[in-house]
Design a protein around this motif. Structure first.
Motif, PDB file in Angstrom:
ATOM      1  N   ILE A 323     -69.113 -49.002 167.581  1.00 21.79           N
ATOM      2  CA  ILE A 323     -69.514 -49.733 166.365  1.00 21.79           C
ATOM      3  C   ILE A 323     -68.421 -49.718 165.295  1.00 21.79           C
ATOM      4  N   TYR A 326     -66.243 -44.969 161.133  1.00 24.02           N
ATOM      5  CA  TYR A 326     -67.050 -44.558 159.985  1.00 24.02           C
ATOM      6  C   TYR A 326     -66.842 -43.073 159.731  1.00 24.02           C
ATOM      7  N   LEU A 354     -80.754 -49.527 157.906  1.00 28.67           N
ATOM      8  CA  LEU A 354     -79.682 -50.481 157.619  1.00 28.67           C
ATOM      9  C   LEU A 354     -79.963 -51.241 156.325  1.00 28.67           C
ATOM     10  N   HIS A 357     -79.269 -49.195 153.429  1.00 27.38           N
ATOM     11  CA  HIS A 357     -77.853 -48.799 153.412  1.00 27.38           C
ATOM     12  C   HIS A 357     -77.649 -47.304 153.646  1.00 27.38           C
ATOM     13  N   ASN A 361     -73.871 -49.349 160.104  1.00 29.05           N
ATOM     14  CA  ASN A 361     -73.853 -50.111 161.349  1.00 29.05           C
ATOM     15  C   ASN A 361     -74.537 -49.275 162.423  1.00 29.05           C
ATOM     16  N   THR A 363     -76.065 -49.326 166.912  1.00 32.89           N
ATOM     17  CA  THR A 363     -76.385 -49.991 168.171  1.00 32.89           C
ATOM     18  C   THR A 363     -77.496 -49.213 168.847  1.00 32.89           C
TER      19      THR A 363
END
Length: 513
Positions: A323, A326, A354, A357, A361, A363
């Motif tokens: 992804i 980070y 998400l 926030h 990101n 998956t």
């Protein structure tokens, strides 16, 4: 963790200890093979007042077990004298392989009468030097004690010998829709007896708890050969002291575990994994709290990885984030009985974190192959250790201070470290702290220890989360515990093993000369 992750080119220091090639105090020459080295030359520990093995002793063991279950060939002894990572090496001259509790009883009774020290060994996957000899202790291996005795599908209780491999037990349970409540990287080689003796934690302690809560009963042989039958299969039994708990986590210093009665939960029908990228550790903690609220009954694992860990893995073994980059990453697993229900809950949770926030990101994987691919990101980080010089530590910390230790050690190490990074089981507060250095030296070791242990203690943490004390941390037992607690431990040891033959030099402090 698989032993294939490590090779002889690596330079790894466990708990800040560097190993060199030398000869020990009882005349045992060490072969210059990979990590193999002589423990007693790295640690100035004195051999206890135990007798040395003689031909008469060997004759007794051969008469009891037969020639093929008494190992004395130097080549065959190597794997029993070296720990899983090759950090420590003993020089035992004999390995015994009993098959039954009765044989264990006779071995211990004989060794106790003749004051022969014993090293208890299962799959030898321990990482703190608890399962290999320090000097010339007799190794008693549970390799052949691998019988699954009974499985009650109604209650979900399995009884097995201590030498059963963890993965083999799980395969036996699979057909009954059950599972072992413990998952370790070493599951293909570790023994359930060793798991219990070290109170192993693993990846899913958040969901299933530790072995103190899952072991219903034990059969244990005392140092004098007396068999203690605590092999209950009941969840409730308040007829006196819960003696089995004495031996769970005692690392073989109080008794020899021969049989285990284990409560096994239903096997999950659906497993889903999410991999998230986050901005800071405060949002990691908020996401954890939200996961417990929204995924409570299906949440089974919650792992955290910092960006430096991912950088290290990318540089050493080519692992990359699916992804992007980070500051922090989370691996969240759910397991349950209804695939649609579980996936829906996880989708809603991901949407929420998400939108709020908390995560930048993410998956999601619901198919087994993709689930395994995401788990591989976390499980393969240690593979990078074989390409670098790394000091490895294992701590429990309050969650609010979990990554404070990583930052503290980065500041403390300064130019002495290439990288300081952390990952681990956030769900139970277990941090694996790693310090990558340019070159191992006494200066580096002295700079790290005991500073890192002192800092953990200041944070009200534990200097050993799931690896135990073994030999490598034994000298810090009194540092990590109040005097009254250590004294009670010593009293229990003296009562159950008055001659000190069971796993000497392990857990209890040994003194530097």
């Amino acid at each position: 963790m698989n032993t294939a992750l490590f090779d002889c080119k690596a330079t790894i220091i466990m708990h800040g200890i560097m190993f060199l090639r030398k000869t020990n105090r009882v005349g045992c020459r060490v072969e210059n093979i990979g990590f193999l080295s002589d423990t007693t030359q790295k640690f100035p520990v004195e051999r206890g007042e135990f007798n040395k093995l003689n031909n008469g002793h060997k004759g007794f063991f051969r008469q009891l077990l037969g020639d093929y279950r008494v190992i004395t060939d130097n080549h065959d002894l190597v794997k029993y004298n070296n720990d899983w990572f090759g950090y420590v090496k003993g020089c035992s001259q004999i390995v015994l392989k009993p098959k039954t509790t009765e044989e264990v009883s006779q071995i211990l009774s004989f060794c106790n009468e003749n004051r022969l020290a014993i090293c208890l060994q299962g799959g030898n996957t321990d990482v703190v030097g608890a399962s290999v000899p320090v000097f010339d202790e007799i190794v008693v291996s549970t390799e052949l004690m691998n019988e699954i005795i009974d499985l009650d599908e109604n209650s979900g209780v399995i009884i097995c010998q201590a030498g059963c491999v963890l993965e083999n037990i799980d395969k036996k349970l699979e057909g009954s829709g059950l599972m072992v409540p413990l998952d370790l990287g070493a599951k293909g080689s570790c023994h359930i007896g060793g798991n219990v003796a070290t109170n192993a934690g693993g990846l899913r302690l958040l969901r299933y708890g530790n072995l103190h809560g899952n072991v219903l009963g034990l059969e244990v042989v005392k140092a004098n050969g007396e068999v203690i039958d605590c092999l209950s299969t009941l969840k409730k039994d308040n007829t006196g002291f819960h003696l089995k708990h004495l031996f769970i986590g005692s690392e073989g210093t109080l008794g020899f575990i021969t049989k285990v009665s284990l409560q096994c939960p239903p096997r999950a029908r659906s497993i889903n994994v999410a991999f998230l990228g986050l901005q800071n550790f405060d949002k990691v903690l908020k996401t954890f709290r939200k996961a417990k609220e929204d995924l409570c009954e299906i949440l089974s694992a919650f792992e955290v990885i910092d960006s430096t860990s991912m950088e290290f893995a990318k540089e050493t073994v080519g692992i990359t984030s699916p992804i992007g980059d980070y500051p922090y990453y989370l691996l969240i697993e759910t397991s349950g009985s209804n695939p649609e229900h579980d996936a829906d809950k996880l989708y809603k949770f991901l949407d929420l974190v998400l939108v709020k926030h908390l995560a930048l990101n993410g998956t999601l994987a619901t198919e087994p192959a993709k689930v395994n691919a995401i788990w591989a990101i976390r499980e393969k980080i240690p593979e990078g250790f074989k390409h670098s010089s790394v000091l490895c530590y294992d701590f429990s910390l309050p969650l609010s201070k979990y990554f404070d230790l990583v930052e503290d050690m980065r500041n403390h190490m300064g130019s002495l470290a290439k990288k300081v990074f952390g990952f681990g089981h956030l769900g139970d507060g277990n941090l694996h702290l790693q310090i990558e250095v340019n070159e191992m030296s006494k200066e580096v070791r002295d700079h790290v220890e005991p500073n890192v242990f002192e800092r953990v203690k200041q944070m009200n943490g534990s200097i050993s989360a799931e690896h135990g004390m073994g030999f490598l941390k034994a000298n810090y037992l009194s540092f990590a515990n109040p005097p009254s607690k250590v004294e009670m431990m010593r009293n229990l040891k003296s009562m159950l093993d008055p001659k000190g033959i069971l796993n000497p030099y392990k857990v209890f402090p040994w003194t530097y000369s």
